[in-house]
Enzyme design. Sequence first.
Site, PDB file in Angstrom:
ATOM      1  N   ASN A  42     -16.179 -30.985  20.380  1.00 35.09           N
ATOM      2  CA  ASN A  42     -14.773 -31.292  20.134  1.00 35.09           C
ATOM      3  C   ASN A  42     -14.146 -31.856  21.398  1.00 35.09           C
ATOM      4  O   ASN A  42     -14.503 -31.474  22.515  1.00 35.09           O
ATOM      5  CB  ASN A  42     -14.011 -30.075  19.591  1.00 35.09           C
ATOM      6  CG  ASN A  42     -14.023 -28.865  20.486  1.00 35.09           C
ATOM      7  OD1 ASN A  42     -15.005 -28.571  21.159  1.00 35.09           O
ATOM      8  ND2 ASN A  42     -12.930 -28.121  20.490  1.00 35.09           N
ATOM      9  N   ILE A  43     -13.239 -32.799  21.198  1.00 36.49           N
ATOM     10  CA  ILE A  43     -12.570 -33.477  22.302  1.00 36.49           C
ATOM     11  C   ILE A  43     -11.079 -33.482  21.988  1.00 36.49           C
ATOM     12  O   ILE A  43     -10.654 -34.122  21.025  1.00 36.49           O
ATOM     13  CB  ILE A  43     -13.084 -34.929  22.464  1.00 36.49           C
ATOM     14  CG1 ILE A  43     -14.607 -34.929  22.637  1.00 36.49           C
ATOM     15  CG2 ILE A  43     -12.384 -35.612  23.630  1.00 36.49           C
ATOM     16  CD1 ILE A  43     -15.247 -36.291  22.458  1.00 36.49           C
ATOM     17  N   GLU A  44     -10.309 -32.749  22.772  1.00 42.11           N
ATOM     18  CA  GLU A  44      -8.889 -32.602  22.500  1.00 42.11           C
ATOM     19  C   GLU A  44      -8.040 -33.562  23.330  1.00 42.11           C
ATOM     20  O   GLU A  44      -8.485 -34.095  24.338  1.00 42.11           O
ATOM     21  CB  GLU A  44      -8.448 -31.169  22.801  1.00 42.11           C
ATOM     22  CG  GLU A  44      -9.092 -30.149  21.900  1.00 42.11           C
ATOM     23  CD  GLU A  44      -8.661 -28.731  22.185  1.00 42.11           C
ATOM     24  OE1 GLU A  44      -8.997 -27.867  21.364  1.00 42.11           O
ATOM     25  OE2 GLU A  44      -7.998 -28.474  23.213  1.00 42.11           O
ATOM     26  N   CYS A  58     -13.021 -33.575  16.193  1.00 39.54           N
ATOM     27  CA  CYS A  58     -13.890 -32.419  16.001  1.00 39.54           C
ATOM     28  C   CYS A  58     -15.328 -32.753  16.388  1.00 39.54           C
ATOM     29  O   CYS A  58     -15.740 -33.916  16.373  1.00 39.54           O
ATOM     30  CB  CYS A  58     -13.858 -31.978  14.542  1.00 39.54           C
ATOM     31  SG  CYS A  58     -12.243 -31.418  13.969  1.00 39.54           S
ATOM     32  N   CYS A  77     -13.358 -33.231   8.441  1.00 42.64           N
ATOM     33  CA  CYS A  77     -14.804 -33.342   8.682  1.00 42.64           C
ATOM     34  C   CYS A  77     -15.587 -33.293   7.373  1.00 42.64           C
ATOM     35  O   CYS A  77     -16.555 -34.033   7.185  1.00 42.64           O
ATOM     36  CB  CYS A  77     -15.282 -32.241   9.622  1.00 42.64           C
ATOM     37  SG  CYS A  77     -14.717 -32.488  11.317  1.00 42.64           S
ATOM     38  N   CYS A 101     -13.576 -28.416   9.248  1.00 43.03           N
ATOM     39  CA  CYS A 101     -12.236 -28.623   8.684  1.00 43.03           C
ATOM     40  C   CYS A 101     -12.318 -29.599   7.505  1.00 43.03           C
ATOM     41  O   CYS A 101     -13.360 -30.210   7.242  1.00 43.03           O
ATOM     42  CB  CYS A 101     -11.289 -29.150   9.763  1.00 43.03           C
ATOM     43  SG  CYS A 101     -11.551 -30.875  10.228  1.00 43.03           S
ATOM     44  N   GLU A 153     -18.041 -32.174  14.718  1.00 44.17           N
ATOM     45  CA  GLU A 153     -18.784 -32.725  13.598  1.00 44.17           C
ATOM     46  C   GLU A 153     -18.576 -34.231  13.471  1.00 44.17           C
ATOM     47  O   GLU A 153     -19.522 -35.000  13.325  1.00 44.17           O
ATOM     48  CB  GLU A 153     -18.363 -32.048  12.287  1.00 44.17           C
ATOM     49  CG  GLU A 153     -18.578 -30.552  12.275  1.00 44.17           C
ATOM     50  CD  GLU A 153     -17.356 -29.754  12.734  1.00 44.17           C
ATOM     51  OE1 GLU A 153     -16.747 -30.099  13.789  1.00 44.17           O
ATOM     52  OE2 GLU A 153     -17.006 -28.783  12.055  1.00 44.17           O
TER      53      GLU A 153
END
Length: 124
Positions: free
Chosen positions: A42-44, A53, A94, A91, A55
């Site tokens: 995940n990369i915020e 996300c 995804c 989620c 995935e």
Amino acid sequence: MTDNELVAKAKEALEYSYSPYSHFAVGAALLSTDGQVFTGCNIESASYTPSNCAERTAFFKAVSEGIREFQAIAIVGGPADREELEICAPCGVCRQVMMEFCDPETFQIILAKNPKDYQVYTLK
């Protein structure tokens, strides 16, 4: 590739998580039908919406390399400050990406705490 090996790859990917806002790290390992593995974390972003996300990171890496047929994905996640991981389901966004590229009857989603403690579901 075994489920255990795919989970181990997802756990490795989790180490690259960029999650300074949620402090919830996620890693994924996506297995194509031809045996290739694409990992993602995940990369915020501070504005949340452009975050991605684990995935989808794995799927987008694969699709950008011309791969569009998949058989399984392993997902691991948990609070970044804890050693123990927890079951972390994908989620809705995804799941929609998975539906775009995967057969819901056969595509496996492996939700894992570690390579020995996991649950396997189909996309359906």
